[in-house]
Design a protein around this motif. Structure first.
Motif, mmCIF file in Angstrom:
data_model
loop_
_atom_site.group_PDB
_atom_site.id
_atom_site.type_symbol
_atom_site.label_atom_id
_atom_site.label_comp_id
_atom_site.label_asym_id
_atom_site.label_seq_id
_atom_site.Cartn_x
_atom_site.Cartn_y
_atom_site.Cartn_z
ATOM 1 N N GLN A 1 37.698 44.563 25.502
ATOM 2 C CA GLN A 1 36.511 44.844 26.303
ATOM 3 C C GLN A 1 36.891 45.721 27.490
ATOM 4 N N LEU A 2 36.075 46.757 27.711
ATOM 5 C CA LEU A 2 36.288 47.607 28.877
ATOM 6 C C LEU A 2 35.719 46.950 30.128
ATOM 7 N N VAL A 3 36.404 47.156 31.238
ATOM 8 C CA VAL A 3 35.899 46.710 32.535
ATOM 9 C C VAL A 3 36.014 47.873 33.507
ATOM 10 N N ARG A 4 35.191 47.840 34.531
ATOM 11 C CA ARG A 4 35.241 48.884 35.549
ATOM 12 C C ARG A 4 36.299 48.539 36.586
ATOM 13 N N LYS A 5 37.099 49.523 36.944
ATOM 14 C CA LYS A 5 38.122 49.316 37.963
ATOM 15 C C LYS A 5 37.469 49.168 39.338
ATOM 16 N N PRO A 6 38.141 48.532 40.274
ATOM 17 C CA PRO A 6 37.654 48.544 41.660
ATOM 18 C C PRO A 6 37.606 49.988 42.175
ATOM 19 N N GLU A 7 36.649 50.291 43.024
ATOM 20 C CA GLU A 7 36.483 51.671 43.498
ATOM 21 C C GLU A 7 37.716 52.202 44.221
ATOM 22 N N THR A 8 38.515 51.302 44.748
ATOM 23 C CA THR A 8 39.731 51.725 45.445
ATOM 24 C C THR A 8 40.836 52.162 44.484
ATOM 25 N N ASP A 9 40.649 51.902 43.191
ATOM 26 C CA ASP A 9 41.698 52.189 42.206
ATOM 27 C C ASP A 9 41.501 53.502 41.468
ATOM 28 N N TYR A 10 40.453 54.243 41.775
ATOM 29 C CA TYR A 10 40.263 55.540 41.121
ATOM 30 C C TYR A 10 39.510 56.469 42.058
ATOM 31 N N LEU A 11 39.670 57.755 41.820
ATOM 32 C CA LEU A 11 39.040 58.776 42.655
ATOM 33 C C LEU A 11 37.740 59.228 42.003
ATOM 34 N N LYS A 12 36.642 59.063 42.701
ATOM 35 C CA LYS A 12 35.350 59.496 42.183
ATOM 36 C C LYS A 12 35.336 61.013 42.057
ATOM 37 N N PRO A 13 34.894 61.546 40.905
ATOM 38 C CA PRO A 13 34.899 63.002 40.733
ATOM 39 C C PRO A 13 33.942 63.682 41.702
ATOM 40 N N SER A 14 34.297 64.883 42.120
ATOM 41 C CA SER A 14 33.440 65.631 43.035
ATOM 42 C C SER A 14 32.211 66.150 42.291
ATOM 43 N N LYS A 15 31.301 66.734 43.027
ATOM 44 C CA LYS A 15 29.990 67.094 42.488
ATOM 45 C C LYS A 15 30.074 68.123 41.368
ATOM 46 N N ASN A 16 30.789 69.215 41.602
ATOM 47 C CA ASN A 16 30.819 70.290 40.611
ATOM 48 C C ASN A 16 32.198 70.933 40.538
ATOM 49 N N THR A 17 32.325 71.908 39.644
ATOM 50 C CA THR A 17 33.623 72.538 39.413
ATOM 51 C C THR A 17 34.120 73.289 40.641
ATOM 52 N N ILE A 18 33.202 73.887 41.396
ATOM 53 C CA ILE A 18 33.604 74.626 42.596
ATOM 54 C C ILE A 18 34.258 73.693 43.607
ATOM 55 N N SER A 19 33.631 72.540 43.856
ATOM 56 C CA SER A 19 34.215 71.594 44.813
ATOM 57 C C SER A 19 35.511 70.995 44.280
ATOM 58 N N THR A 20 35.588 70.773 42.975
ATOM 59 C CA THR A 20 36.829 70.263 42.382
ATOM 60 C C THR A 20 37.956 71.276 42.536
ATOM 61 N N CYS B 1 47.171 52.186 29.826
ATOM 62 C CA CYS B 1 45.775 52.271 29.368
ATOM 63 C C CYS B 1 44.975 53.184 30.287
ATOM 64 N N ILE B 2 44.287 54.176 29.694
ATOM 65 C CA ILE B 2 43.509 55.130 30.482
ATOM 66 C C ILE B 2 42.001 54.907 30.330
ATOM 67 N N GLY B 3 41.611 53.793 29.714
ATOM 68 C CA GLY B 3 40.201 53.421 29.652
ATOM 69 C C GLY B 3 39.349 54.280 28.748
ATOM 70 N N CYS B 4 39.917 54.804 27.661
ATOM 71 C CA CYS B 4 39.149 55.658 26.759
ATOM 72 C C CYS B 4 38.230 54.848 25.853
ATOM 73 N N GLY B 5 38.533 53.565 25.658
ATOM 74 C CA GLY B 5 37.687 52.691 24.853
ATOM 75 C C GLY B 5 37.838 52.848 23.356
ATOM 76 N N GLY B 6 38.797 53.637 22.904
ATOM 77 C CA GLY B 6 38.950 53.874 21.478
ATOM 78 C C GLY B 6 39.235 52.638 20.655
ATOM 79 N N CYS B 7 39.853 51.636 21.274
ATOM 80 C CA CYS B 7 40.226 50.417 20.561
ATOM 81 C C CYS B 7 39.106 49.379 20.517
ATOM 82 N N VAL B 8 38.098 49.513 21.372
ATOM 83 C CA VAL B 8 37.098 48.451 21.552
ATOM 84 C C VAL B 8 36.178 48.255 20.346
ATOM 85 N N PRO B 9 35.500 49.310 19.851
ATOM 86 C CA PRO B 9 34.498 49.068 18.811
ATOM 87 C C PRO B 9 35.068 48.686 17.449
#
Length: 435
Positions: A385-404, A369-377
């Protein structure tokens, strides 16, 4: 000699952030031969990730400026390199800095009449996506062979992330603006809609996808490139939001740039998308797709209708007997392939017949499951029901495309700070010395 030029070009593109790994079969060279003439390949070797004027590239390649300009325009139109207008580049880079300071510090010694700049382009996301208008069965065939190699490199630092569809978001769920497709679109001043290159590839290969074709959103500086090279059409926010409603209703996966400030949102299906199609083949695909969310399933509430199974693009849901389903919920042994409900008759009756056969229940494989939510509605009993993963389980995206792009380069070992400094200094020197 010709073969050597394409080998050099493959190595050159592989050094860019997106990567271009070599293979035992040499399919990557077959692809390049379809995209570049030997002369174009030779000229492209003189481009870097830093946008530069024709004068500089021509001097580096030791060819006359008019010839270089003609070839660079053709390469950009074909989708083999990046072209960007200087004024747009200045506006989109470090927006808080004054224009005069950015022009002096970042684009020093670029003349007033040098409005078009050119740079090398990663293969994905880049060259491949830009070939909407000149896809051939041969190119599609070779790309289909090459994609697994690219994916092995891509997952080291993905260029896309998955965000939930709007209808799957509960009011109590913490959602940042960069995780909401509607808000991402509403922030944009320039919006372009383009065909999905993966569905174009599938179509020329003989597979007509059931999902809409025109579903790729492109924004800002990228929208300018797409429009100039006739890769899509500009639309307003109202039409963009209407298209978003349609793709969410269809159950497509929303995959924006892996940054908080996005340049695109891809709307992907599991049957055609080069990323999803190949990552699905891995045993635990969820770990390779950046996503802050995951689905949960209340097996007691599930009525076994199977709608979620049909909508899931990642084969994360399946139907099994209710007794087995209760024992599998949340476990790593949950089935990951769709199990056809053979106990339903041709009239679509419930799987539990008069003889008391066990009814079916949905089972969620969280490793897929990649959390797209397509099955929920679309769940009639609200068992999803979607839930938020713990912050340790995913990488927060960087600010912009240059930094990415910078993080991607470092993670893959493509460009380190010293290399980047050298590229900048070399470009600065060439801008001052080129006639």
């Amino acid at each position: 000699m010709t073969q050597l030029i394409y080998q050099q070009l493959a190595y050159h593109i592989d050094k860019l952030p997106g990567g271009f790994p070599s293979t035992e079969t040499g399919v990557e060279l077959r692809i390049l031969k379809q995209l570049f003439t030997p002369e174009e390949a030779q000229l492209t070797l003189n481009l870097t990730i830093i946008p530069e004027p024709v004068r500089v590239i021509a001097a580096r390649a030791m060819i006359p400026i008019p010839i270089a300009e003609k070839m660079l325009k053709e390469l950009a139109f074909k989708g083999c390199i990046i072209s960007v207008q200087l004024d747009i580049m200045i506006k989109s880079t470090l927006p808080l800095l004054p224009k005069w300071l950015k022009r002096k510090a970042l684009f020093g010694n670029i003349r007033e009449d040098e409005q078009m700049l050119y740079s090398a382009c990663s293969f994905v996301i880049g060259i491949w996506e830009f070939h909407l208008n000149n896809m051939t069965p041969e190119l599609a065939r070779d790309m289909n062979e090459y994609m697994p190699y690219l994916i092995n490199d891509w997952i080291k630092y993905p260029q896309l992330r998955t965000i939930p569809i709007g209808a799957s978001l509960d009011s109590s769920l913490k959602v940042f603006s960069y995780e909401n497709a509607r808000e991402l679109i509403q922030k944009q001043k320039h919006i372009l809609i383009a065909k999905c290159v993966c569905r174009v590839e599938a179509e020329v290969s003989g597979h007509k996808c059931k999902f809409p074709m025109e579903t790729c959103f492109v924004f800002g500086i990228a929208a300018d490139y797409y429009e100039r090279n006739k890769l899509g059409r500009m639309i307003d926010q109202a039409e963009a939001l209407e298209i978003l409603k349609k793709v969410e209703k269809a159950g497509l996966v929303l995959q924006p740039s892996n940054s908080q400030e996005v340049l695109n949102i891809c709307c992907c299906c599991g049957c055609c998308c080069g990323v999803l199609k190949n990552i699905k083949k891995l045993p635990a695909p969820a770990q390779y797709i950046p996503s802050a969310f995951m689905n949960t399933l209340d097996s007691e509430a599930c009525n076994g209708c199977g709608i979620c199974v049909k909508r899931c693009q990642m084969n994360a849901l399946s139907l099994v007997g209710s007794k087995n389903a209760l024992s599998l919920v949340g476990g790593k042994n949950a089935l990951s392939q769709e199990i056809k409900n053979e106990e339903k008759d041709s009239k679509g009756k419930d799987s539990k017949d008069n003889k008391g056969k066990d009814s079916k229940k949905a089972v969620l494989d969280t490793s897929r499951c990649i959390g797209c939510g397509g099955c929920v509605p679309t769940c009639p009993t609200k068992a999803m029901q979607l839930v938020r993963k713990p912050e340790t389980d995913y990488l927060k995206p960087s600010k912009n495309t240059i930094s990415t792009t910078y993080m991607q380069s470092q993670t893959k070992g493509k460009i380190n700070p010293i290399n980047m400094l050298k590229l900048c200094l070399d470009s600065w020197y060439d801008r001052y010395t080129a006639k």
